[in-house]
Design an enzyme around this catalytic site. Structure first.
Site, PDB file in Angstrom:
ATOM      1  CE1 TYR A   1      -7.113   3.735  -7.152  1.00 41.83           C
ATOM      2  CE2 TYR A   1      -5.687   1.935  -7.879  1.00 41.83           C
ATOM      3  CZ  TYR A   1      -6.000   3.284  -7.850  1.00 41.83           C
ATOM      4  OH  TYR A   1      -5.193   4.193  -8.503  1.00 41.83           O
TER       5      TYR A   1
ATOM      6  CG  ASP B   1      -2.682  -3.083  -3.000  1.00 42.97           C
ATOM      7  OD1 ASP B   1      -2.256  -2.471  -2.010  1.00 42.97           O
ATOM      8  OD2 ASP B   1      -2.879  -2.536  -4.103  1.00 42.97           O
TER       9      ASP B   1
ATOM     10  CB  ILE C   1       0.001   0.216  -1.075  1.00 43.79           C
ATOM     11  CG1 ILE C   1      -1.469   0.578  -1.290  1.00 43.79           C
ATOM     12  CG2 ILE C   1       0.504  -0.695  -2.185  1.00 43.79           C
ATOM     13  CD1 ILE C   1      -1.716   1.371  -2.570  1.00 43.79           C
TER      14      ILE C   1
ATOM     15  CE  LYS D   1      -2.268   5.544  -2.578  1.00 39.02           C
ATOM     16  NZ  LYS D   1      -2.781   6.758  -3.253  1.00 39.02           N
TER      17      LYS D   1
END
Length: 481
Positions: free
Chosen positions: A152, A237, A239, A275
């Site tokens: 990202y 991560d 999410i 998200k």
């Protein structure tokens, strides 16, 4: 020019550097959309936003719950009785009911295979704030985190800008679907050692942004083993945990550490509702650490980016409704699956492939064959063509630090069905035109090559002269006639 230079001298280095990363093509695409946004009536020729990983597919389910539960908000007549208690000062631990509800939701998303402790939940302003918070807790300026590519683009801002920490890429390749290998990890770690860079941790995204894939159990075990051997941290991560829409299912690092011996003080999870629930505007970020010191220090640091008590109150009410949570997770998965199938089928009809995925709000589109040459410059030229002529904001792979030019991230959950059809039509038309140009170019090259070959044949073979040729015949020929 002198005025601007003087102004910069008045400000701090962090205020005047470009650490935010706004000069990246990832953010340039957003600017192109903002300056010419698509609207079906007011601006049908505008840019369609396909660079924003936002989930708008399940708002109807959420809005239905809100209408049935007006008391959940302190800004309604029904919820006004709790206004004062929620509006007054709240400390940085967060509302107890909020932490309980989030911990329970995190467990539900992971199939209730893991139980999360509400007292280990540290609030922050979205995943952006959560990443920076945990970075401040774990590393000093100049230290580094290993990050598998592609990753990202916002990580360059979230983890680096204000912390002074470095991100070192772990190169993953399409030959094995961009999976993380122990060899790639060791190579990146050894390179850091040679450069005298102190590696403090490994950052992974699972499910992956931008790939839309989930990590298998063996890969996760290998990563946990790696960080334990090196005595470095692992930040996972997660999410996109609730965006998995087909098998294989999501496996959290929290499950893995229950299955093997490891130093739990090295394990940290970043979570968010941006998200999974589609609430980026609510700025609900979570650091869940198995390290007591990180929890305590992180909670103090969270004072700089708390979740508003009004938001906490609403989220606590919503996520405490077991029936709603079960329904939302199921319906959201179904809608994502449908949208993914529609997009991938539409692309395959014109010969566009993408990495096989089963999670996230996007897919990893393969346009390598449309590049004039396999370079980043060629990828950027293609990206500018898609932005300016096709009017689609898709994100080039180079902005995700992908080592192979020609891949693009395409978001599919941030638009309605009608806009989706327009986007697909634009992509199909673009690819068909590109194919026509390619066929035309091949035909022209074939014709040119044919002319050249015929020309050379004419030079190599003896000329057969007609008796009516204007060229004078030799005396020998005349003597015979």
């Amino acid at each position: 020019m002198g005025y601007m230079s003087n102004q910069q001298q008045l400000l701090s280095k962090i205020a005047t550097d470009n650490g935010h990363g706004e000069n990246s093509p990832y953010f340039d695409g957003w600017k192109a959309y903002d300056s010419d946004p698509y609207h079906p009536i007011e601006n049908p020729g505008g840019v369609i936003q396909m660079g924003l990983a936002e989930n708008q597919l399940s708002f109807d389910t959420i809005e239905e719950w809100l209408l049935k539960n007006p008391k959940a908000s302190i800004c309604t007549v029904e919820g006004m009785s709790e206004f004062r208690d929620v509006a007054i000062f709240q400390d940085y631990h967060g509302l107890r009911e909020f932490r309980n509800a989030v911990a329970k939701f995190m467990g539900k998303v992971r199939g209730d295979r893991v139980v999360f402790d509400p007292d280990r939940i540290v609030m922050s302003g979205g995943a952006t704030g959560a990443h920076e918070l945990v970075t401040f807790c774990l590393a000093d300026p100049g230290d580094a985190f290993l990050v598998p590519t592609p990753y990202y683009p916002g990580f360059d801002r979230d983890l680096r800008w204000r912390t002074g920490v470095q991100l070192l890429p772990v190169v993953c390749e399409s030959s094995n679907d961009f999976k993380i290998t122990r060899e790639a990890l060791e190579a990146a770690y050894e390179k850091a050692q040679e450069d005298n860079i102190k590696v403090k941790g490994l950052l992974i995204t699972n499910p992956s942004n931008p790939l839309g894939t989930v990590m298998d159990r063996e890969t996760l075990k290998s990563l946990v083993t790696f960080v334990n051997e090196k005595s470095i941290h692992l930040i996972s991560d997660e999410i996109y945990a609730a965006t998995v829409f087909s098998s294989p299912g999501f496996i959290s690092v929290s499950e893995i550490i229950d299955e093997m011996e490891c130093n739990r003080d090295l394990i940290h999870i970043v979570y968010s509702l941006s998200k999974d629930m589609g609430f980026p505007g609510f700025r609900v970020g979570i650091v869940y650490s198995y390290n007591d010191d990180v929890v305590n220090i992180g909670r103090k640091m969270s004072s700089f980016g708390l979740v508003s008590s009004q938001t906490q109150h609403l989220i606590a009410s919503m996520l405490s409704d077991d029936e709603f949570v079960e329904s939302f997770i199921t319906k959201n998965s179904e809608k994502l699956a449908t949208r993914y199938k529609t997009f991938s089928r539409g692309l395959s009809q014109v010969g566009i492939g993408c990495l096989k995925s089963n999670a996230g709000l996007f897919f990893w589109m393969d346009l390598r064959r449309l590049l004039k040459e396999p370079t980043v410059d060629a990828e950027m030229a293609l990206w500018r063509l898609i932005i300016n002529e096709v009017k689609l904001n898709v994100s080039p792979g180079s902005s995700f630090h992908c080592s192979e030019p020609g891949w693009f991230r395409v978001c599919f959950a941030n638009m309605d069905d009608e806009t989706m059809e327009v986007a697909l039509r634009r992509i199909r038309n673009f690819v068909l035109k590109a194919k026509e140009k390619e066929v035309s170019a091949k035909r022209q090259r074939w014709q040119n090559n044919l002319k050249v070959r015929l020309s050379f044949r004419g030079l190599d073979e003896p000329h057969l002269m007609s008796p009516h040729s204007p060229v004078p015949q030799s005396p020998l020929v005349r003597a015979r006639t």
